[in-house]
Design an enzyme around this catalytic site. Structure first.
Site, short mmCIF file in Angstrom:
data_model
loop_
_atom_site.label_atom_id
_atom_site.label_comp_id
_atom_site.label_asym_id
_atom_site.label_seq_id
_atom_site.Cartn_x
_atom_site.Cartn_y
_atom_site.Cartn_z
N THR A 357 -19.26 19.31 -45.88
CA THR A 357 -20.37 19.69 -45.67
C THR A 357 -21.58 18.53 -45.73
O THR A 357 -21.46 17.63 -46.46
CB THR A 357 -20.88 20.67 -47.04
OG1 THR A 357 -22.39 21.27 -46.86
CG2 THR A 357 -20.52 19.78 -48.05
N HIS A 410 -9.44 21.14 -60.53
CA HIS A 410 -8.84 20.04 -61.31
C HIS A 410 -7.52 20.76 -61.85
O HIS A 410 -6.59 20.14 -62.45
CB HIS A 410 -9.65 19.74 -62.65
CG HIS A 410 -9.33 18.51 -62.95
ND1 HIS A 410 -8.15 17.66 -62.99
CD2 HIS A 410 -10.21 17.52 -63.95
CE1 HIS A 410 -8.20 16.43 -63.73
NE2 HIS A 410 -9.41 16.39 -64.24
#
Length: 439
Positions: A357, A410
């Site tokens: 993006t 994560h």
């Protein structure tokens, strides 16, 4: 009587909003003819008639939310379109005097002409309204107020009519009507005050506000962004890139590149190539989680976030690892054009493995991009600004610098891998010749 239902659209799409009916009651349709446009959370799709006949009934209006399997219309397979002549004479009418028959025929012809004239006007008005670019909410509002969309001027730079334009047109008409009328009587004042109190109570604000229903796409964007934050252990790491060498190479090659490939050489192809190279070294960022399994993808379909009037969409450049710089630039340009013209298909939006993006085109200096689930990584680019940089010989130079950000899940990507992934992109962008070799 055949029922027309909302068909299965795609595995991930179960509902939508009727954007516009393409037919009206009494219209003749053939099997496969498009009868309405449906706005889904990803793209607008046409729903086709699954039987031939005459539209007997429209069960839903433009602006209504519908789900897969809902009955939205009925088709009379043995019916005839409106306007076909039928012999309505009876045995009693035949026995009546000739003069009465002639008068009756004249009256019927007059009624038919009036009806035909009225239908032509409605049809003309309907065609004019269909030619006008307007949001589904604006079309619904116009129908409620009885206003012709073709007579409304849009304030949107792109010419799209919005609900506030319809309301403004309605207020303009009421003002013109009030000019010719007398001043309101003292009896009307309490009613107006009560109405004003009710409106204020309804809005729950002391000052004027505007309530606008969220589009289907905006509702889905909001829902998925929240889900991405709730269902993933999202973390963001940052780095900065010296764009000097890429800008120099681009400046030297842009004219010959344009002449040879008929497309401009932008920065996105450099970052796409760098991302693919880094993903090959850190494959967990090109994966997704399914239950208790990690799916490592052996392909590189890179999603490109594109901003449109109706919200952010992420079309996908397929097999970016097999494309050269020109192929990537053409792929991005084609997808961006299709997105802004509302021509994206479901196949353009599904199956990406990693997303990029670029907030820099809007002037963003730094941001933390949100994951495009079920992907586990997204690269955020920002604007280029000259900043002081300490060089290896301890001198200070003004260099064109860009902050880059990597948001990652994560749960399967460790901080070490995420930092090294971003560092690898930095190295390839700062040494574009190395990037060309990697490509």
């Amino acid at each position: 009587m055949k029922e027309i239902k909302v068909p299965e659209l795609a595995e991930s799409i179960t509902e939508g909003t009727i954007s516009e009916w393409l037919v009206k009651k009494g219209d003749q349709v053939e099997k496969g003819d498009p009868i309405l446009e449906l706005e889904t959370d990803k793209v607008n799709v046409e729903v086709n008639a699954d039987a031939s006949g005459v539209i007997a009934e429209l069960l839903r209006e433009a602006g209504d939310d519908v789900e897969v399997g809902d009955v939205i219309a009925k088709v009379d397979e043995n019916g005839e379109a409106e306007g076909s002549d039928e012999d309505t004479s009876s045995d009693e009418e035949e026995s009546e005097p000739k003069e009465k028959e002639e008068e009756s025929n004249k009256e019927e012809e007059s009624q038919k002409e009036e009806k035909q004239s009225s239908e032509e006007k409605k049809e003309s008005s309907s065609k004019d309204s269909k030619d006008v670019i307007a949001t589904p909410a604006a079309r619904k509002r116009a129908r409620e107020l009885g206003i012709d969309l073709s007579e409304i001027s849009a304030r949107d730079p792109l010419g799209r009519i919005r609900p506030e334009d319809v309301d403004a047109a309605a207020k303009g008409e009421s003002k013109q009507e009030s000019k010719g009328s007398s001043k309101p009587s003292s009896e009307d004042k309490p009613k107006k005050q009560e109405k004003k109190k009710e409106e204020t109570k309804k809005t729950e604000f002391d000052k004027p506000v505007e309530r606008v229903k969220m589009s289907r796409r905006r509702q889905t964007i909001a829902k998925r962004l929240v889900e991405a934050q709730q269902e993933s252990a999202m973390l963001t790491t940052f780095n900065e890139v010296d764009m000097t060498n890429v800008m120099k190479l681009r400046s030297e090659r842009k004219e010959s590149f344009l002449k040879k490939h008929d497309i401009k050489l932008g920065f996105m192809s450099f970052f796409t190539k760098a991302a693919v190279g880094a993903l090959k070294e850190f494959p967990l960022l090109n994966a997704e989680i399914q239950g208790n399994e990690i799916i490592k993808k052996q392909f590189y379909d890179i999603g490109m976030a594109v901003s449109t009037d109706e919200g952010l969409v992420v079309p996908v450049v397929r097999d970016a690892d097999r494309l050269d710089f020109a192929g990537i630039e053409k792929g991005i340009a084609d997808l961006a054009t299709k997105a802004r013209n509302k021509e994206l298909g479901l196949e353009d939006l599904q199956g990406g493995s990693f997303t990029i993006t670029n907030g820099g085109i809007f002037g963003s200096m730094l941001s933390t991009p949100i994951l495009n689930a079920p992907q586990v990584g997204i690269l955020g680019l920002h604007n280029i600004e000259k900043r002081a940089k300490v060089m290896p010989d301890d001198t200070i130079e003004a260099r064109p610098m860009m902050y880059i950000a990597l948001s990652y899940d994560h749960r399967i990507v460790d901080g070490k891998d995420a930092v090294q992934f971003l560092r690898r992109i930095k190295e390839m962008i700062e040494d574009p010749f190395d990037l060309l070799l990697e490509g």
